[in-house]
Write an enzyme that holds these catalytic residues in place. Structure first.
Site, PDB file in Angstrom:
ATOM      1  N   THR A  49      93.962  -0.504 -58.155  1.00 24.43           N
ATOM      2  CA  THR A  49      93.053  -0.964 -57.745  1.00 24.43           C
ATOM      3  C   THR A  49      91.918   0.337 -58.743  1.00 24.43           C
ATOM      4  O   THR A  49      92.400   1.313 -59.823  1.00 24.43           O
ATOM      5  CB  THR A  49      93.036   0.631 -56.040  1.00 24.43           C
ATOM      6  OG1 THR A  49      93.653   1.698 -56.902  1.00 24.43           O
ATOM      7  CG2 THR A  49      93.603  -0.154 -55.308  1.00 24.43           C
ATOM      8  N   GLU A  99      88.924   3.188 -53.408  1.00 17.62           N
ATOM      9  CA  GLU A  99      89.249   2.419 -54.504  1.00 17.62           C
ATOM     10  C   GLU A  99      89.236   1.035 -53.743  1.00 17.62           C
ATOM     11  O   GLU A  99      89.091   0.360 -52.872  1.00 17.62           O
ATOM     12  CB  GLU A  99      90.607   2.762 -53.874  1.00 17.62           C
ATOM     13  CG  GLU A  99      91.442   4.414 -54.239  1.00 17.62           C
ATOM     14  CD  GLU A  99      93.086   4.681 -53.853  1.00 17.62           C
ATOM     15  OE1 GLU A  99      93.494   4.293 -54.715  1.00 17.62           O
ATOM     16  OE2 GLU A  99      93.004   4.908 -52.977  1.00 17.62           O
ATOM     17  N   ASN A 110      89.542   3.269 -59.105  1.00 15.32           N
ATOM     18  CA  ASN A 110      88.585   4.230 -58.632  1.00 15.32           C
ATOM     19  C   ASN A 110      87.347   4.406 -59.147  1.00 15.32           C
ATOM     20  O   ASN A 110      87.099   4.658 -60.085  1.00 15.32           O
ATOM     21  CB  ASN A 110      90.210   5.663 -58.612  1.00 15.32           C
ATOM     22  CG  ASN A 110      91.244   5.609 -57.874  1.00 15.32           C
ATOM     23  OD1 ASN A 110      91.385   6.260 -57.652  1.00 15.32           O
ATOM     24  ND2 ASN A 110      92.267   4.257 -59.218  1.00 15.32           N
TER      25      ASN A 110
END
Length: 311
Positions: A209, A258, A211
């Site tokens: 992911t 995320e 952030n």
């Protein structure tokens, strides 16, 4: 050509301007009605259109202890939405204590007339400006005769619609009613930020992911949960699934945003990106195990890919 300015002296003096002013936070459907009218009026007059807006938000200056105020759009998001409607110029005036002390007459004479060469100003019946909000629609009517410009009133029904819509959007975003918010805005709610380093837990379970640190500290963050949407990065659009919350399964404490981008594998730390939230999928919950979390993420990812259309 559309252009963004932060000083009245920078605005091109090609021809007199059709101007409206205000915070226009969120640039929702009520705002859009006003801005489209300004664009049409400028075209009828064979001139250019200008929005005057302010940064920071005036309430942050006059109410410095207000910790609750949250914006539906950052100043950059606002300008982008305004330009998309056909407004030629956006002027962002720095709202300071000094600026707040300007008399209505000084604002009109020195900024609207002398520096911006106003042709017509389109304004709400309840609009107030200048020190202690002492200037109003009647002030503009009086000064328009002195300085030879026109004033057009935004109907009271439109002004009331704008106020109601802004309140409803904030409530909808805070209550997981993304669909209602997007309907009132007229486009997906967006979050703009910079990719920062996280704990990289997503990568360990096969779902890396990005952030995201939201650049505007006053931006309204929607309610915790999982969202399907579109991510714009490096001028390319990707389907995504996004989590907003504290990641309770892994004992998270701080709020994080995320996003997992589909069909994307690139190091984008430090990159600027925009998330468009298309649909709310579910609330955030704590799972009994990492495996249970992974199984749910697989379902979330499949649902997001099926729901989102890049066309």
């Amino acid at each position: 050509m559309t252009s963004l300015y932060r000083n009245p002296s920078e605005v091109p003096k090609i021809s007199p301007l059709v101007i409206t002013q205000g915070t226009f936070d969120g640039v929702h459907l009520g705002h859009q009605k006003v801005l489209k009218h300004v664009v049409d009026l400028a075209r009828e007059q064979h001139t250019q259109s200008l929005l005057i807006t302010y940064h920071p938000h005036p309430r942050l200056v006059v109410e410095p202890n207000n910790r609750e105020l949250r914006m539906l759009s950052s100043i950059e998001e606002k300008a982008e939405a305004v330009f998309a409607l056909g407004i030629d110029y956006v002027l962002i005036l720095p709202f300071t204590q000094e600026f707040s002390q300007l008399s209505p007459e000084t604002f009109v004479a020195n900024i609207l007339v002398k520096q911006l060469n106003v042709h017509t100003i389109v304004i709400g019946y309840d609009h107030h400006f200048g020190i202690h909000r002492s200037g109003d629609f009647n002030t503009l009517i009086r000064l328009s005769k002195q300085f030879n410009f026109a004033v057009q009133e935004i109907p009271a029904s439109t002004i009331d619609e704008i106020a109601v819509s802004s309140t409803r959007i904030r409530k909808a975003l805070s209550n997981s009613s993304l669909y209602d918010a997007n309907q009132l805005i007229g486009r997906p709610y967006q979050l703009t930020g910079t990719v920062i380093h996280g704990k990289q837990l997503g990568r360990t379970i096969g779902f890396p992911t990005a952030n995201i640190h939201i650049n505007d500290p006053y931006k309204l963050i929607p309610s915790f949960g999982v969202y399907a949407g579109i991510c714009l990065v490096e001028n390319k659009r990707f389907k995504m699934v996004c989590n907003i919350g504290v990641r309770p399964t892994v004992d998270g404490e701080n709020i994080s945003i995320e996003a997992h981008l589909f069909d994307f594998d690139k190091n984008i730390y430090g990159e600027h990106l925009t998330l468009f939230l298309v649909q709310y999928l579910r609330n955030e919950k704590k799972f009994d195990s990492i495996e249970a979390l992974k199984s749910q993420i697989l379902l979330d990812a499949q649902q997001a890919q099926n729901l989102v259309n890049l066309d």
